[in-house]
Design a protein around this motif. Structure first.
Motif, PDB file in Angstrom:
ATOM      1  N   SER A 176       0.831  -1.210   0.000  1.00 48.58           N
ATOM      2  CA  SER A 176       0.000   0.000   0.000  1.00 48.58           C
ATOM      3  C   SER A 176       0.861   1.254   0.000  1.00 48.58           C
ATOM      4  N   GLU A 177       0.222   2.405  -0.212  1.00 47.79           N
ATOM      5  CA  GLU A 177       0.916   3.693  -0.184  1.00 47.79           C
ATOM      6  C   GLU A 177       1.551   3.941   1.173  1.00 47.79           C
ATOM      7  N   ALA A 178       0.957   3.367   2.229  1.00 45.91           N
ATOM      8  CA  ALA A 178       1.483   3.531   3.591  1.00 45.91           C
ATOM      9  C   ALA A 178       2.606   2.543   3.886  1.00 45.91           C
ATOM     10  N   GLY A 179       2.864   1.614   2.944  1.00 43.62           N
ATOM     11  CA  GLY A 179       3.942   0.643   3.125  1.00 43.62           C
ATOM     12  C   GLY A 179       3.497  -0.685   3.717  1.00 43.62           C
ATOM     13  N   ALA A 180       2.170  -0.869   3.913  1.00 40.97           N
ATOM     14  CA  ALA A 180       1.680  -2.144   4.434  1.00 40.97           C
ATOM     15  C   ALA A 180       1.759  -3.204   3.336  1.00 40.97           C
ATOM     16  N   ILE A 181       2.099  -4.415   3.719  1.00 43.54           N
ATOM     17  CA  ILE A 181       2.293  -5.482   2.759  1.00 43.54           C
ATOM     18  C   ILE A 181       1.286  -6.607   3.013  1.00 43.54           C
ATOM     19  N   THR A 182       0.642  -7.088   1.927  1.00 38.12           N
ATOM     20  CA  THR A 182      -0.314  -8.191   2.019  1.00 38.12           C
ATOM     21  C   THR A 182      -0.089  -9.136   0.825  1.00 38.12           C
ATOM     22  N   LEU A 183      -0.539 -10.344   0.987  1.00 39.37           N
ATOM     23  CA  LEU A 183      -0.485 -11.297  -0.122  1.00 39.37           C
ATOM     24  C   LEU A 183      -1.657 -11.035  -1.055  1.00 39.37           C
ATOM     25  N   GLY A 184      -1.393 -11.187  -2.360  1.00 44.27           N
ATOM     26  CA  GLY A 184      -2.466 -11.094  -3.345  1.00 44.27           C
ATOM     27  C   GLY A 184      -2.594  -9.780  -4.035  1.00 44.27           C
TER      28      GLY A 184
END
Length: 184
Positions: A176-184
């Protein structure tokens, strides 16, 4: 004057003759702790160093200022320990700042390419100012950012937000723009 044990319970229960670690709370910096290093970090004592600092992070200090004025040597294994600690504090929104790094220690950081991941300041005062300024300011730029693949644990450097494929496990990762990372 506070003792190490008053800052982190049981901190001084383990000792190593080759590395002295002294802790100081940093007034005006939330979750801030100055770690004064005296000695060296090599293959033989890096696990001690990492274990002690894991105690500090576990006690809720994840804005760490390492005063390296007394640190005479760091091996590549020691740099690995610093990197593990950096990952630990980054996921908690913290940071590691190194100050008063001796020239030969700084060269090891630069030669092995670690100087791009660590914030090195010439003086402890400069490092404290940076940490205190960072507390009251709006969040700075998120990217470039070092992340860990949630699928395989491989380090990933992201230059911007978006969807990427992990080069190790081929998982699709969204940042995300905030730097959060998720799968998919």
């Amino acid at each position: 004057m506070e003792s190490n044990n008053s800052i982190v319970s049981g901190f001084d229960s383990d000792k190593d003759d080759s590395l002295k670690i002294t802790l100081h709370k940093i007034p005006g910096v939330q979750n801030g702790c100055m770690v004064v290093l005296d000695g060296y970090i090599d293959t033989y004592n890096s696990s001690f160093f990492q274990k002690q600092l894991t105690k500090v992070i576990g006690a809720g200090y994840f804005n760490l200022l390492f005063n390296c004025g007394g640190l005479s040597y760091v091996s590549s294994t020691g740099l690995g320990s610093f990197t593990i600690l950096l990952k630990m504090v980054k996921v908690k929104g913290g940071d590691i700042i190194l100050s008063e790094v001796q020239e030969k220690v700084a060269e090891v950081f630069q030669i092995l390419g670690f100087s791009q991941f660590f914030n090195l300041k010439d003086t402890t005062e400069e490092a404290l100012e940076y940490l205190r300024h960072d507390e009251g300011s709006a969040p700075g730029p998120v990217f470039p950012k070092m992340l860990v693949c949630p699928s395989c644990g491989k380090n990933i450097q992201a230059a911007h937000a978006g969807r990427f494929r992990c080069t190790n496990c081929k998982a699709i990762i969204t940042i995300s723009e905030a730097g959060a990372i998720t799968l998919g």
